[in-house]
Design an enzyme around this catalytic site. Sequence first.
Site, PDB file in Angstrom:
ATOM      1  N   HIS A   8      38.740  36.202  39.670  1.00 29.97           N
ATOM      2  CA  HIS A   8      39.675  36.744  38.672  1.00 29.97           C
ATOM      3  C   HIS A   8      40.645  35.671  38.202  1.00 29.97           C
ATOM      4  CE1 HIS A   8      42.151  40.456  37.333  1.00 29.97           C
ATOM      5  NE2 HIS A   8      42.798  39.395  36.882  1.00 29.97           N
ATOM      6  N   HIS A  10      41.894  34.215  34.148  1.00 26.32           N
ATOM      7  CA  HIS A  10      41.716  34.248  32.690  1.00 26.32           C
ATOM      8  C   HIS A  10      41.695  32.820  32.174  1.00 26.32           C
ATOM      9  CE1 HIS A  10      42.771  38.598  32.562  1.00 26.32           C
ATOM     10  NE2 HIS A  10      43.359  38.259  33.696  1.00 26.32           N
ATOM     11  N   HIS A 186      40.807  45.785  34.669  1.00 25.82           N
ATOM     12  CA  HIS A 186      42.183  45.699  35.177  1.00 25.82           C
ATOM     13  C   HIS A 186      42.755  47.118  35.284  1.00 25.82           C
ATOM     14  CE1 HIS A 186      41.944  41.495  34.186  1.00 25.82           C
ATOM     15  NE2 HIS A 186      43.194  41.259  34.500  1.00 25.82           N
ATOM     16  N   GLU A 189      47.942  47.733  38.265  1.00 27.34           N
ATOM     17  CA  GLU A 189      48.828  46.569  38.332  1.00 27.34           C
ATOM     18  C   GLU A 189      50.196  46.999  37.778  1.00 27.34           C
ATOM     19  OE1 GLU A 189      48.060  43.630  35.336  1.00 27.34           O
ATOM     20  OE2 GLU A 189      49.085  42.028  36.418  1.00 27.34           O
ATOM     21  N   ASP A 267      44.680  34.613  38.849  1.00 25.76           N
ATOM     22  CA  ASP A 267      44.999  35.349  37.615  1.00 25.76           C
ATOM     23  C   ASP A 267      45.298  34.407  36.438  1.00 25.76           C
ATOM     24  OD1 ASP A 267      45.210  37.691  36.167  1.00 25.76           O
ATOM     25  OD2 ASP A 267      47.128  38.304  36.982  1.00 25.76           O
ATOM     26  N   ASP A 268      46.513  33.913  36.356  1.00 26.90           N
ATOM     27  CA  ASP A 268      46.899  32.973  35.276  1.00 26.90           C
ATOM     28  C   ASP A 268      47.760  31.899  35.948  1.00 26.90           C
ATOM     29  OD1 ASP A 268      46.080  34.738  32.840  1.00 26.90           O
ATOM     30  OD2 ASP A 268      47.308  36.046  34.100  1.00 26.90           O
TER      31      ASP A 268
HETATM   32  N1  ADE Z   1      45.752  39.092  30.866  1.00 20.91           N
HETATM   33  C1  ADE Z   1      46.060  37.946  31.471  1.00 20.91           C
HETATM   34  N2  ADE Z   1      46.691  38.184  32.637  1.00 20.91           N
HETATM   35  C2  ADE Z   1      46.774  39.520  32.775  1.00 20.91           C
HETATM   36  C3  ADE Z   1      47.303  40.392  33.758  1.00 20.91           C
HETATM   37  N3  ADE Z   1      47.884  39.937  34.878  1.00 20.91           N
HETATM   38  N4  ADE Z   1      47.218  41.717  33.547  1.00 20.91           N
HETATM   39  C4  ADE Z   1      46.632  42.201  32.443  1.00 20.91           C
HETATM   40  N5  ADE Z   1      46.116  41.417  31.493  1.00 20.91           N
HETATM   41  C5  ADE Z   1      46.183  40.099  31.650  1.00 20.91           C
HETATM   42 ZN    ZN Z   2      44.081  39.424  35.245  1.00 20.69          ZN
END
Ligand code: ADE
Ligand code: ZN
Length: 339
Positions: A8, A10, A186, A189, A267-268
């Site tokens: 996971h 992006h 997703h 969260e 994630d990012d």
């Molecule tokens: N797009 C990029 N990061 C995300 C996240 N944590 N939750 C939902 N969409 C996303």
């Molecule tokens: Zn994500």
Amino acid sequence: MVLKAELHCHVEGAASPRLVEKKAAKYGADVSAIIQGGKFVWHDFTSFLHAYDQASMLFRTEEDYADLAEDYLLSLSRQDAIYSELFISTDHAISAGLDPRAYIEGLAEGMRRAKAATGIEGRLIATGLRHKGPEAVMAAARYIVENPHPLVTGFGMAGDERMHNPKDFSAAFELARDAGLGITVHAGELSGWKSVSDALDALKPSRIGHGVRAIENPDLVRRLADEQILLECCPGSNIALSVYGDFAAHPFANLARAGVPMTLNSDDPPYFHTDLAQEYEIAATYFGYDDEMLKAVTHTALKAAFVDEATRTALLERLYPDKTVRVADELFAGSLSSS
Ligand code: ADE
Ligand code: ZN
């Protein structure tokens, strides 16, 4: 050293501030509103998505995306990762004026370069953006189904979970599933446990992105364990976005103890000041995971990866170089029942 796998991340969210600044210089763009002192600036989920969208607009060519995929996969390999699944977004490519075909070819080229240099294996998961609505997500699904690529093996949905209802997206996910793509979404969260159960009912994923808010309902936790729905857990992201106040309050260990398949992901990463190695480190420091348990997390990820069986076996052989995959699976099952 523990070998790692990530399910996971992006790709647009993996672009380092340094790479974004390099692309900004190339295109004569001003990124001072989103990068300050070498770091991305944002203060909540909405402003995070805004910074992320702005940065992604600086990836405009096939080569820009080849650079991004290569840069990220080389950095993952330095963290001892052997496998990576990257979420991609044809919506972001189109917004930047890039043909989705060139976008995917660029990413594939970057993956080929990183694999040639380090052996890291990877696949791509096409995503639709929930906040853009059902028609946009259907268009993303339709594109990927009508333009298959051997490295695109999954379909998912990211974006603002507080908008729309999972059942609004059933047709898009059905199309993707019927085309043989692995399914993840997703949920759980920004919204609570109901968002996870609604996503399971409507979209039938084998994996959930985040999903941690399932902990709010014991029946749902049991369902995740019974159906072996894997959670692509991103603890550093959850703390950065204030889903939980601190790691001590994070439900990772409780979900794992309840038998839910759990993985660690970034994630990012530059937005949340983390990376995959740090996520494994968080599990060691705050969730009490020793190296054997961390290796089991990698095993869990490889078992649920959206790859063909020959590739899965080859990856498991890298994780257990001195054992057969059958023996490794038995050991893994044993480590779960004794934990
Ligand atoms: N797009 C990029 N990061 C995300 C996240 N944590 N939750 C939902 N969409 C996303
Ligand atoms: Zn994500």
